[in-house]
Design an enzyme around this catalytic site. Structure first.
Site, PDB file in Angstrom:
ATOM      1  N   SER A 171      -9.432   0.508   6.780  1.00 23.48           N
ATOM      2  CA  SER A 171      -9.460  -0.303   8.000  1.00 23.48           C
ATOM      3  C   SER A 171      -8.083  -0.369   8.646  1.00 23.48           C
ATOM      4  CB  SER A 171      -9.949  -1.719   7.685  1.00 23.48           C
ATOM      5  OG  SER A 171     -11.270  -1.693   7.217  1.00 23.48           O
ATOM      6  N   LYS A 189       0.816  -1.219   0.000  1.00 22.27           N
ATOM      7  CA  LYS A 189       0.000   0.000   0.000  1.00 22.27           C
ATOM      8  C   LYS A 189       0.852   1.272   0.000  1.00 22.27           C
ATOM      9  CE  LYS A 189      -4.088  -2.111   0.688  1.00 22.27           C
ATOM     10  NZ  LYS A 189      -5.299  -1.964  -0.132  1.00 22.27           N
TER      11      LYS A 189
END
Length: 204
Positions: free
Chosen positions: A62, A41
């Site tokens: 999240s 990410k």
């Protein structure tokens, strides 16, 4: 200010003799465990924070993308707000905060993350809303992994599919680098919305 390729850590490639013997094929695992914040990410997050013209970025996560974006914004001296479910792992919530981002916790039984983001966006008109997958900056950031895979001349690449940002980036990076490997997306059978969307010709 570092470029994307200066900021990221290259993927770790591991060849497994056990899997090679079991499956009767050459298999290499590309691991992003040692990437900044512990996942791929960061590639997307850094590229987004680097190229978004806004000085403040808003996202929903999240945990993994939120951590990555918070760290990227810290490196680039930008503000970051991450909408997170109250049920997110506490270690991830604290990690986002420790990177200097503002965490907005929501009870998803009462309000959805997207609805909360929409409300915050009205209050933050100068902020850039960052999707963790459906964003050109995100896909271009993940393309850096595709470029690394291209130079290894694999015949086949299997990529996990969630929102599609990683697999799209890998395909783009491969194509840009002249790679010819076939790319297959893999997802759980009970959460195969990408496969069903592909078959239907529309997002499901």
């Amino acid at each position: 200010m570092k470029t994307l390729f200066e900021a990221i850590r290259p993927a770790t490639f591991v060849e497994s003799e056990k899997l090679k013997s079991l499956l009767n094929l050459d298999l290499t695992v590309a691991s992003e465990t040692f990437q900044h914040t512990g996942s791929f990410k960061f590639r997307a997050a850094y590229n987004l924070a680097l190229n978004a013209p806004n000085e403040e970025i808003l996202t929903a996560s999240s945990g993994n993308f939120g951590q990555a974006l918070a760290y990227a914004c810290q490196l680039l001296n930008k503000k970051c707000t991450v909408v997170m479910p109250e049920t997110s792992a506490r270690v991830k919530i604290e990690a986002v905060r420790n990177y200097g981002a503002t965490v907005d916790l929501v009870d998803t039984q009462k309000i959805g993350r997207n609805e909360r983001v929409a409300r915050l966006a009205e209050q933050m008109p100068n902020a850039y809303f960052a999707s963790a997958y459906d964003d050109e900056f995100v896909i271009n950031g993940n393309a850096s992994l595709g470029a690394e895979l291209a130079v290894r001349n694999f015949d086949v690449i299997i990529s996990p599919v969630g929102g599609g940002g990683l697999s799209s980036g890998i395909v783009k990076g491969l194509c840009d680098a002249g790679g010819v490997a076939q790319v297959f997306g893999a997802e759980p059978l009970l959460a195969n919305d990408a496969a069903r969307s592909f078959q239907a010709g529309k997002i499901i």
